[in-house]
Design an enzyme around this catalytic site. Structure first.
Site, PDB file in Angstrom:
ATOM      1  CG  ASP A  34      -2.083  -0.985   1.101  1.00 60.82           C
ATOM      2  OD1 ASP A  34      -2.081  -1.797   0.166  1.00 60.82           O
ATOM      3  OD2 ASP A  34      -2.965  -0.978   1.989  1.00 60.82           O
ATOM      4  CB  CYS A  73      -2.984  -7.741  -0.959  1.00 54.83           C
ATOM      5  SG  CYS A  73      -3.265  -6.276   0.050  1.00 54.83           S
ATOM      6  NE  ARG A  77       1.026  -8.907  -1.296  1.00 56.00           N
ATOM      7  CZ  ARG A  77       1.956  -8.205  -0.644  1.00 56.00           C
ATOM      8  NH1 ARG A  77       3.130  -8.752  -0.382  1.00 56.00           N
ATOM      9  NH2 ARG A  77       1.710  -6.982  -0.232  1.00 56.00           N
ATOM     10  CE  LYS A 126      -0.460  -8.919   2.213  1.00 51.22           C
ATOM     11  NZ  LYS A 126      -1.188  -7.650   2.057  1.00 51.22           N
ATOM     12  CG  HIS A 128      -2.512 -11.898   0.958  1.00 50.79           C
ATOM     13  ND1 HIS A 128      -2.930 -10.591   1.058  1.00 50.79           N
ATOM     14  CD2 HIS A 128      -3.616 -12.653   1.187  1.00 50.79           C
ATOM     15  CE1 HIS A 128      -4.212 -10.547   1.339  1.00 50.79           C
ATOM     16  NE2 HIS A 128      -4.653 -11.787   1.418  1.00 50.79           N
ATOM     17  CB  SER A 151      -3.663  -8.236   4.784  1.00 50.71           C
ATOM     18  OG  SER A 151      -3.524  -8.151   3.388  1.00 50.71           O
ATOM     19  CG  ASN A 269      -2.207  -2.300  -3.524  1.00 46.75           C
ATOM     20  OD1 ASN A 269      -2.317  -3.499  -3.291  1.00 46.75           O
ATOM     21  ND2 ASN A 269      -2.303  -1.397  -2.571  1.00 46.75           N
TER      22      ASN A 269
END
Length: 468
Positions: A34, A73, A77, A126, A128, A151, A269
């Site tokens: 983010d 997210c 990825r 992370k 995800h 997340s 993003n």
């Protein structure tokens, strides 16, 4: 004696070849969560300094037209690690603890391609891309994993859906070693793990994927940066992330690996704007996380490779995180994935030849499989679609989100991003031939990847992995 002399000459020749052969290039990808286009000093951030981002820009190359694979997210990825538009490999949105899907074992990630070249690999932070053991990093080419499966807001303390999520697991390799970990330690711990891995493997080719959970909410920062910025907690968090970049670079310098390591820094993003003072900045671009306006997908990207990438250059060429995999393949001599990918090698740009255009266009998908926009050169054609509208609502404050309209109908339009990066002026009437050309390109993309807006399935999409 003659034969002994020949053997000695051959042996010495082999030693010389071995001694002069360049070691394989190490790869480090730092992925923020983010972080917006305006969150670093060189793009206008205020209230804090980012000296390590700034130094990277001076020592390497900044990409001013760089896009995340999707404005969210999980999908982002998937695109980064496979070199594909996320919808090609079955991903959209962000999966949570209820999901029974993950990255398909048939997809070949950057880590798996480099493992075939005898690289040692590690992922920190992370993931995800599936939280069950079958989908974790260690099943997708990584020798080590230390981090969280999804997340950091997917835990019982979520400000809106309190107690919907279970306790957040901290995982080492495939074992849960803690629940609801202290998030103020995340940036430092994941950085220290990456630094230790670099030092331990300085004599081997390696790939490090450092995927920071921050600055995604909930924000958390260590004591060493708490209260250091003039922008509150968000600024403190960015300063610590900047410190993390500096620690990685310091480790490379101290181990003598600067000349032999490609370091890539970017974001998954744009900022989650309705979180107000706990969200980042797009630097004036329209929209943010969760939509396909420029603020949702145009993100910072810096690359440094000492004595290889020319210092202090800014690439104005179109590029995306899906291009990182083929770039790494070309750098390392690895093999391309067997299945079709969408990324292109950025090597000509890394050499400073901006007359080359490895990427001609980029397509913006969101929701399940909606083709919402297409870009070619400076032109972006937006199709009418329903999406997230931040405008007209008061942002949240101190970790609580403000309202948004998730079902706003955006009209279509043609935008000249050279003159209008804020996407405010529809110039369709002035350039009908450009609009027609982009519509034709979009039709070809729809046949390949589909488009729910036009009820087209697409011929070349592959499924995500799913548990029975």
């Amino acid at each position: 004696m003659f034969y002994l002399s020949r053997i000695l000459i051959l042996f010495c020749s082999l030693l010389l070849v071995s001694a002069t052969k360049e070691p394989r290039t190490n790869i480090i990808v730092i992925y923020f969560d983010d972080m917006g286009n305006g969150d670093i000093a060189r793009n206008g951030a205020v209230g804090y300094d980012t000296p390590n981002f700034d130094q990277m820009a001076r020592d390497g190359m900044y990409f001013s037209q760089f896009y995340s694979p999707q404005a969210v997210c999980t999908a982002s990825r998937a695109g980064l690690l496979t070199g594909c538009y996320p919808n090609r490999v079955g991903f959209s949105g962000a999966i949570d603890h209820t999901s029974r899907m993950g990255l398909n074992p048939a997809e070949e990630t950057i880590a798996e391609l480099l493992k075939q070249q005898s690289y040692v690999t590690a992922a920190y932070g992370k993931w995800h891309l599936g939280h069950q053991a079958e989908f974790l990093p260690t099943r997708h080419g990584f020798d080590e994993f230390f981090g969280i499966p999804y997340s950091n807001d997917m835990w019982p303390n979520h400000p809106v859906t309190k107690n919907y999520y279970p306790e957040l697991p901290l995982i080492e390799n495939e074992k849960v070693i803690g629940l609801n970990p202290d998030q103020s330690r995340f940036t430092t711990e994941f950085t220290n793990r990456a630094v230790s891995f670099i030092r331990k493997n300085k004599n081997k080719p390696f790939f490090v994927y450092l995927a920071h959970p921050m600055p995604h909410v909930p924000l958390a920062v260590s004591d060493k940066f708490r209260g250091k910025s003039k922008l509150g907690l968000y600024g403190d968090v960015i300063m610590e992330l900047d410190w993390s970049v500096g620690e990685i670079r310091r480790a490379l310098k101290e181990t003598g690996l600067e000349d032999n390591t490609l370091l890539i820094v970017t974001s998954d993003n744009g900022p989650w704007l309705n979180y107000g003072n706990h969200a980042g900045s797009t630097g004036g671009l329209r929209g943010g996380k969760g939509n396909t306006w420029e603020g949702g997908q145009r993100v910072p990207c810096l690359m440094v490779w000492k004595n290889k990438i020319p210092a202090g250059r800014v690439s104005p060429n179109l590029a995306s995180a899906i291009d990182i995999l083929p770039t790494i393949v070309e750098v390392t001599g690895a093999k391309y994935p067997k299945s079709k990918i969408d990324g292109v090698s950025l090597i000509p740009l890394l050499k400073g030849d901006f007359s080359q255009e490895p990427r001609k266009n980029f397509v913006y998908y969101y929701r399940k499989n909606n083709l919402e926009a297409i870009r070619n050169d400076r032109w972006k054609l937006v199709f009418e679609h329903e999406g997230r509208q931040y405008e007209g609502f008061t942002p949240g404050d101190e970790g609580k989100p403000g309202k948004v309209n998730e079902h706003f109908v955006f009209p279509g339009g043609l935008y000249d991003l050279r003159r209008d990066p804020g996407e405010r002026y529809d110039v369709s009437a002035a350039y009908p031939e450009i609009k027609k050309e982009l519509e034709a390109q979009a039709d070809l993309i729809r046949q390949d990847l589909g488009d729910d807006l036009q009820k087209i399935e697409g011929k070349n999409r592959r499924p995500a992995g799913k548990l029975p």
